[in-house]
Enzyme design. Structure first.
Site, PDB file in Angstrom:
ATOM      1  N   GLY A  88       0.816  -1.210   0.000  1.00 58.30           N
ATOM      2  CA  GLY A  88       0.000   0.000   0.000  1.00 58.30           C
ATOM      3  C   GLY A  88       0.845   1.254   0.000  1.00 58.30           C
ATOM      4  O   GLY A  88       2.041   1.225   0.294  1.00 58.30           O
ATOM      5  N   ARG A 154       0.358  -5.362  -4.755  1.00 56.50           N
ATOM      6  CA  ARG A 154       0.512  -6.374  -3.707  1.00 56.50           C
ATOM      7  C   ARG A 154       0.767  -7.736  -4.344  1.00 56.50           C
ATOM      8  O   ARG A 154       0.425  -7.981  -5.488  1.00 56.50           O
ATOM      9  CB  ARG A 154      -0.745  -6.432  -2.830  1.00 56.50           C
ATOM     10  CG  ARG A 154      -0.998  -5.160  -2.037  1.00 56.50           C
ATOM     11  CD  ARG A 154      -2.044  -5.399  -0.976  1.00 56.50           C
ATOM     12  NE  ARG A 154      -2.372  -4.192  -0.234  1.00 56.50           N
ATOM     13  CZ  ARG A 154      -1.672  -3.733   0.795  1.00 56.50           C
ATOM     14  NH1 ARG A 154      -0.597  -4.388   1.182  1.00 56.50           N
ATOM     15  NH2 ARG A 154      -2.025  -2.632   1.416  1.00 56.50           N
ATOM     16  N   GLY A 179       6.828  -3.229   3.336  1.00 58.03           N
ATOM     17  CA  GLY A 179       6.624  -3.746   4.676  1.00 58.03           C
ATOM     18  C   GLY A 179       6.886  -5.234   4.770  1.00 58.03           C
ATOM     19  O   GLY A 179       7.708  -5.797   4.029  1.00 58.03           O
ATOM     20  N   ASP A 210       1.826   1.054   9.581  1.00 59.85           N
ATOM     21  CA  ASP A 210       1.436   0.561  10.900  1.00 59.85           C
ATOM     22  C   ASP A 210       2.596   0.536  11.894  1.00 59.85           C
ATOM     23  O   ASP A 210       2.388   0.280  13.074  1.00 59.85           O
ATOM     24  CB  ASP A 210       0.860  -0.858  10.788  1.00 59.85           C
ATOM     25  CG  ASP A 210      -0.462  -0.895  10.043  1.00 59.85           C
ATOM     26  OD1 ASP A 210      -1.054   0.179   9.846  1.00 59.85           O
ATOM     27  OD2 ASP A 210      -0.898  -1.994   9.653  1.00 59.85           O
ATOM     28  N   MET A 253      -5.715   3.265  10.139  1.00 60.74           N
ATOM     29  CA  MET A 253      -5.078   2.005   9.774  1.00 60.74           C
ATOM     30  C   MET A 253      -4.394   1.375  10.983  1.00 60.74           C
ATOM     31  O   MET A 253      -4.025   2.051  11.937  1.00 60.74           O
ATOM     32  CB  MET A 253      -4.080   2.227   8.643  1.00 60.74           C
ATOM     33  CG  MET A 253      -4.773   2.488   7.318  1.00 60.74           C
ATOM     34  SD  MET A 253      -3.616   2.566   5.949  1.00 60.74           S
ATOM     35  CE  MET A 253      -4.764   2.496   4.569  1.00 60.74           C
ATOM     36  N   GLU A 309      -8.163  -0.323  12.493  1.00 58.61           N
ATOM     37  CA  GLU A 309      -8.946  -1.187  11.605  1.00 58.61           C
ATOM     38  C   GLU A 309      -8.990  -2.646  12.067  1.00 58.61           C
ATOM     39  O   GLU A 309      -9.939  -3.373  11.779  1.00 58.61           O
ATOM     40  CB  GLU A 309      -8.397  -1.129  10.181  1.00 58.61           C
ATOM     41  CG  GLU A 309      -6.977  -1.647  10.039  1.00 58.61           C
ATOM     42  CD  GLU A 309      -6.468  -1.603   8.615  1.00 58.61           C
ATOM     43  OE1 GLU A 309      -7.159  -2.110   7.713  1.00 58.61           O
ATOM     44  OE2 GLU A 309      -5.366  -1.053   8.410  1.00 58.61           O
ATOM     45  N   ILE A 364      -4.845   9.524   4.564  1.00 60.00           N
ATOM     46  CA  ILE A 364      -3.652   9.565   5.409  1.00 60.00           C
ATOM     47  C   ILE A 364      -2.452   8.962   4.689  1.00 60.00           C
ATOM     48  O   ILE A 364      -1.347   9.499   4.723  1.00 60.00           O
ATOM     49  CB  ILE A 364      -3.917   8.820   6.732  1.00 60.00           C
ATOM     50  CG1 ILE A 364      -4.865   9.633   7.622  1.00 60.00           C
ATOM     51  CG2 ILE A 364      -2.615   8.544   7.484  1.00 60.00           C
ATOM     52  CD1 ILE A 364      -5.274   8.924   8.907  1.00 60.00           C
ATOM     53  N   ARG A 365      -2.642   7.844   4.032  1.00 56.51           N
ATOM     54  CA  ARG A 365      -1.489   7.143   3.470  1.00 56.51           C
ATOM     55  C   ARG A 365      -0.980   7.753   2.159  1.00 56.51           C
ATOM     56  O   ARG A 365       0.117   7.434   1.713  1.00 56.51           O
ATOM     57  CB  ARG A 365      -1.811   5.666   3.262  1.00 56.51           C
ATOM     58  CG  ARG A 365      -2.701   5.346   2.093  1.00 56.51           C
ATOM     59  CD  ARG A 365      -2.917   3.853   1.976  1.00 56.51           C
ATOM     60  NE  ARG A 365      -3.392   3.466   0.666  1.00 56.51           N
ATOM     61  CZ  ARG A 365      -3.521   2.212   0.251  1.00 56.51           C
ATOM     62  NH1 ARG A 365      -3.207   1.227   1.068  1.00 56.51           N
ATOM     63  NH2 ARG A 365      -3.949   1.937  -0.954  1.00 56.51           N
TER      64      ARG A 365
END
Length: 439
Positions: A88, A154, A179, A210, A253, A309, A364-365
């Site tokens: 993401g 992804r 990540g 995160d 998130m 979330e 936000i992301r």
């Protein structure tokens, strides 16, 4: 907690870094203080733990310090680098891309840098988009933009096929920005490279909004996310305060770790309830959310709830587990669930409430990095290049005890980092929200 296991069984954890071979080339005239492989950063910061480990451990638990090496493995004149972004979006992706390009070109004189399009899909023979050339001029204003100029996706691809493409394109430096799933893919690529005994470095740069990678205290984009989330919490508070018995709910998130929710709630202490995946809560009963919310409304006439979330997943009946292409378990929508269930329960009690629900996740992301994150992104990128040129591989750049470190990818992905319910962050949230009775 995994860190407690390190304290009790430190020899069970491998902090060793893989190298492609001896570094026999003199580094170009970089204006840096060189670091040796023998320079180490202690895992523990408390003195009594350090003394205990010195006495009891076969190998003292410590990280290899990141930074430029005086001798390097790869010849800059013959090197070809590739950069890939996966998973993401996250604030700072473009900053990291710019940092990698500028350091490769400016510090080492690497002239061939490819941008791989749309994640690991771009490293396959069937890729719809071919790599494109990157240089300092092309990335000059990249730090002003959110998202990623390379695109992302992804899911992993066949490591054999991806290594074939690296060999075909004569890539000897691969920088993987992502990540947990991205790093596992990078490690699979590094393993295939090792089996073939190829001189290709695979370096990870930790991107997870995160902030949940193990043995890494902070990942890029997190500070920006907390700042933006905090601003949105202010909006939710204004909406709730401006309504008769208003309830503002903000979902942020945090699949398995509630760092954004907890940190943003502490940064903006108008939050009454912070709900994270690390804690269980119930809606009904004396210690349920509805009871606590009722008391809060009677006292303040409004309330603000921040929920990660991944929180409250046990509240859903007959869950069918689904995963995204990266293998991450998809969560049921706790934000909508709370909005509907709270409204329904107060309606059954003949008590009116005004619900204001905000889900700013994609906003936000996708924003650009703030100043603090921009600095952090560049330094991560810089240290990634130094590691790659020195012949390190299967490694991710970490940050520990205020130092940049080399972390084996296997160690960083061994277990997700989670909010310590006995730590200062969560204790601060409990103090600010006074929600202890809810737990």
């Amino acid at each position: 907690m995994i860190y407690e296991n390190v304290l009790s069984r430190p020899d069970d954890f491998d902090f060793n870094i893989k190298n492609l071979g001896p570094s026999l080339l003199k580094a170009p005239g970089i204006n840096h203080q060189f670091v040796s492989d023998s320079d180490r950063i202690a895992f523990s910061s408390q003195v009594h733990n350090i003394f205990q480990q010195i006495e009891s451990c076969n190998t003292f638990p410590s990280f290899e310090k990141a930074g430029p090496r005086q001798s390097i493995f790869h010849n800059p004149a013959e090197s070809r680098a590739a950069i890939i972004t996966c998973g993401g979006l996250c604030p700072g992706l473009n900053n990291v891309i710019k940092g990698v390009v500028r350091t490769l070109e400016g510090d080492y004189g690497v002239k061939h840098i490819d941008g791989i399009r749309y994640g690991y899909k771009g490293l396959t023979a069937e890729a719809a988009h071919r790599p494109f050339s990157l240089n300092s001029q092309a990335v000059d204003q990249l730090h002003t933009r959110g998202g990623t100029i390379l695109g992302s996706s992804r899911g992993n691809q066949d490591p054999k096929e991806m290594v074939d493409q690296l060999v075909k394109n004569k890539i000897n430096l691969l920088f993987c920005i992502g990540g947990d799933g991205t790093l596992r893919g990078a490690s699979a690529i590094a393993s295939e490279i090792e089996q073939r005994q190829l001189p290709i470095s695979v370096i990870g740069i930790p991107k997870t909004i995160d902030n949940d990678l193990g043995f890494i205290e902070k990942t890029f984009g997190f500070e920006t996310s907390v700042q933006v989330a905090s601003e949105i919490i202010t909006s939710a508070h204004c909406e709730a305060e401006g309504a008769d018995r208003g309830i503002g709910i903000v979902k942020v998130m945090g699949r398995d770790s509630g760092f954004i929710a907890a940190t943003a709630s502490l940064a903006n202490s108008v939050v009454d309830f912070c709900l994270i995946p690390e804690i269980d809560f119930q809606l009904d009963g004396e210690k349920g959310l509805i009871s606590a919310l009722t008391q809060k409304l009677e006292h303040n006439q409004h309330a603000v709830i921040v929920v990660a979330e991944g929180a409250g997943q046990r509240l859903f009946n007959e869950r069918v587990q689904k995963t995204d292409p990266s293998g991450n378990i998809l969560k049921d929508d706790i934000g909508v669930f709370l909005k509907d269930e709270i409204s329904s329960r107060f309606s059954r009690m003949n008590q009116s409430v005004t619900m204001k629900y905000i889900d700013p996740s994609y906003h936000i992301r996708s924003v650009k990095a703030n100043a603090a994150d921009a600095v952090f992104c560049y330094l991560l990128a810089e240290h990634a290049v130094h590691a790659g040129m020195a012949g390190k591989t299967d490694v991710v750049i970490g940050h520990w005890n205020n130092f940049f470190t080399h972390v084996p990818i296997a160690l960083a992905t061994q277990q997700r980092r989670m909010v310590d319910l006995d730590g200062a962050l969560w204790k601060g949230v409990i103090s600010a929200t006074q929600q202890e009775s809810l737990l």
